[in-house]
Design an enzyme around this catalytic site. Structure first.
Site, mmCIF file in Angstrom:
data_model
loop_
_atom_site.group_PDB
_atom_site.id
_atom_site.type_symbol
_atom_site.label_atom_id
_atom_site.label_comp_id
_atom_site.label_asym_id
_atom_site.label_seq_id
_atom_site.Cartn_x
_atom_site.Cartn_y
_atom_site.Cartn_z
ATOM 1 N N ARG A 108 0.885 -1.183 0.000
ATOM 2 C CA ARG A 108 0.000 0.000 0.000
ATOM 3 C C ARG A 108 0.912 1.220 0.000
ATOM 4 O O ARG A 108 1.603 1.492 0.992
ATOM 5 C CB ARG A 108 -0.910 -0.019 1.233
ATOM 6 C CG ARG A 108 -1.598 1.325 1.463
ATOM 7 C CD ARG A 108 -2.732 1.248 2.437
ATOM 8 N NE ARG A 108 -3.882 0.586 1.840
ATOM 9 C CZ ARG A 108 -5.116 0.635 2.330
ATOM 10 N NH1 ARG A 108 -5.375 1.317 3.423
ATOM 11 N NH2 ARG A 108 -6.103 -0.002 1.729
ATOM 12 N N GLN A 138 -10.083 -3.764 -3.641
ATOM 13 C CA GLN A 138 -11.383 -3.267 -3.220
ATOM 14 C C GLN A 138 -12.433 -3.510 -4.313
ATOM 15 O O GLN A 138 -13.523 -4.016 -4.043
ATOM 16 C CB GLN A 138 -11.293 -1.768 -2.913
ATOM 17 C CG GLN A 138 -12.585 -1.195 -2.385
ATOM 18 C CD GLN A 138 -12.960 -1.764 -1.035
ATOM 19 O OE1 GLN A 138 -12.148 -1.785 -0.118
ATOM 20 N NE2 GLN A 138 -14.189 -2.253 -0.896
ATOM 21 N N ASP A 233 -17.034 7.158 -1.947
ATOM 22 C CA ASP A 233 -15.810 6.943 -1.176
ATOM 23 C C ASP A 233 -15.508 8.240 -0.420
ATOM 24 O O ASP A 233 -16.086 9.304 -0.724
ATOM 25 C CB ASP A 233 -14.659 6.563 -2.136
ATOM 26 C CG ASP A 233 -13.380 6.170 -1.401
ATOM 27 O OD1 ASP A 233 -13.398 6.030 -0.165
ATOM 28 O OD2 ASP A 233 -12.339 6.010 -2.077
ATOM 29 N N CYS A 274 -16.345 1.765 0.268
ATOM 30 C CA CYS A 274 -15.208 0.884 0.594
ATOM 31 C C CYS A 274 -14.785 0.980 2.048
ATOM 32 O O CYS A 274 -14.106 0.094 2.545
ATOM 33 C CB CYS A 274 -14.041 1.187 -0.333
ATOM 34 S SG CYS A 274 -13.440 2.886 -0.177
ATOM 35 N N ARG A 302 -13.676 -8.742 1.300
ATOM 36 C CA ARG A 302 -12.238 -8.546 1.034
ATOM 37 C C ARG A 302 -11.482 -9.835 1.377
ATOM 38 O O ARG A 302 -10.558 -10.240 0.681
ATOM 39 C CB ARG A 302 -11.688 -7.386 1.882
ATOM 40 C CG ARG A 302 -12.173 -6.001 1.490
ATOM 41 C CD ARG A 302 -11.575 -5.508 0.195
ATOM 42 N NE ARG A 302 -10.117 -5.423 0.219
ATOM 43 C CZ ARG A 302 -9.410 -4.375 0.686
ATOM 44 N NH1 ARG A 302 -10.048 -3.309 1.117
ATOM 45 N NH2 ARG A 302 -8.093 -4.381 0.672
#
Ligand code: CP
Ligand code: NVA
Length: 317
Positions: A108, A138, A233, A274, A302
């Site tokens: 990430r 996601q 989001d 998300c 997920r």
């Protein structure tokens, strides 16, 4: 069958790298892993996943860590804040060194280009755990959630509201276009809120092949009309500076998903996000905590989507 199907890509950096067939197969496999977890509890026995984090995370960290353990393997959490990528050590050297120890790397990061450099120099599969540009894990879990709920993709309409120049939005555009889901992005007209033009153009071409439409509008009400899924989001993604918050809040306000917007969608429409979410900004509590909301199913999925992905990437390598 566990090892029979391999992905055509070594890494999982973008939804666009998968074919429609591979993406649908991965979604079906995710749901199988969800239904029959015990069948896969030794699938990755002895395998190690390195998790590099330059930004915070709740879901991504937990779902990868728990997922690896449930598959018989293990995961190592490595926060990059003490050793920023490319500063203490080059990204190339980090990739070359760490891929001697582990079987896969999940990263990430901020810059997408850094992820590409990491992957190019890694001997083992690299998974995009979110960059400023995209969030394919996601989108994969979201499409699993949509398929689980609606039992189809073809002809559905997903309306995305708010910040269009957004990692989750970009990956959803790629995924919807591949699967025949119509997607419309309702966002302010300023360039900084519009989806990346490269992603948008490629999604339109892909959508044409798969008999659906990708569109952008500034009109939130138009986007919500007859939608099957309303998606938003955070307005303040991890990489957005706090100096920008007040201005963004003002510009994005007309794109808040609230009960009025939801009332324009289909009766059986679902709300998706998300997470993490900020109630009162991109969504009201009435909507995110109401009966149409699927946000915790998305979070749970997920786990299954990434277990399926890890098996497909690692089995046989
Ligand atoms: N949705 C998501 O990736 O959440 P985290 O930032 O908590 O990992
Ligand atoms: N767009 C959000 C997604 C978080 C999972 C961010 O980048 O912070």
């Amino acid at each position: 069958m566990i090892g029979a199907i391999m992905l055509s890509t070594k890494h999982f950096l973008s939804i666009a790298d998968l074919s429609t067939h591979e993406l649908q197969e991965l979604i079906d496999f995710s749901l199988l892993v969800k239904r029959k977890p015990q069948r896969y509890n030794r699938a990755l026995a002895g395998k190690q996943l390195l998790m590099l984090f330059a930004k915070p995370s709740l879901r991504t960290r937990l779902s990868f860590e728990v997922g690896m353990r449930q598959l018989g393997g293990d995961a190592i959490f490595y926060p990059l804040k003490d050793s920023p990528l490319g500063i203490k050590e080059s990204i190339e050297d980090t990739a070359k060194t760490s891929s001697r120890f582990v079987d896969a790397i999940m990263a990430r990061l901020y810059a997408h280009a850094d992820l590409l450099t990491l992957a190019k120099n890694s001997r083992v599969p690299v998974i995009n755990g979110l960059t400023d540009f995209s969030h394919p894990c996601q989108a994969l879990a979201d499409l699993v959630t949509i398929f689980e709920r609606k039992k189809r993709f073809a002809g559905l309409k997903l309306a995305y509201f708010g910040d269009g120049k957004n990692n989750t939005c970009h990956s959803l555009l790629e995924a919807c276009a591949k699967l025949g889901v119509n997607m419309i992005v309702a966002a302010p007209k300023q360039q900084e809120f519009q989806p990346d033009s490269g992603v948008l153009d490629a999604a339109k071409v892909e959508a044409y092949k798969n008999h659906c439409l990708i569109d952008v509008t500034t009109d939130a009400h138009f986007a919500a009309a007859n939608a099957d899924v309303l998606y938003t989001d955070a307005w303040m993604s991890y990489h957005v500076s706090t100096k920008e918050h007040a201005r963004r809040r003002k510009v994005l306000k007309p794109y808040q998903v609230n009960e009025e917007l939801l009332s324009l969608a289909r009766k059986d429409a679902t709300f998706m996000h998300c997470l993490p979410a900020k109630r009162g900004e991109e969504v009201t509590s009435e909507v995110i905590d109401g009966p149409s909301s699927l946000v915790f199913d998305q979070a749970e999925n997920r786990l299954y989507a990434q277990k399926a992905l890890l098996i497909r990437l690692l089995k046989g390598r």
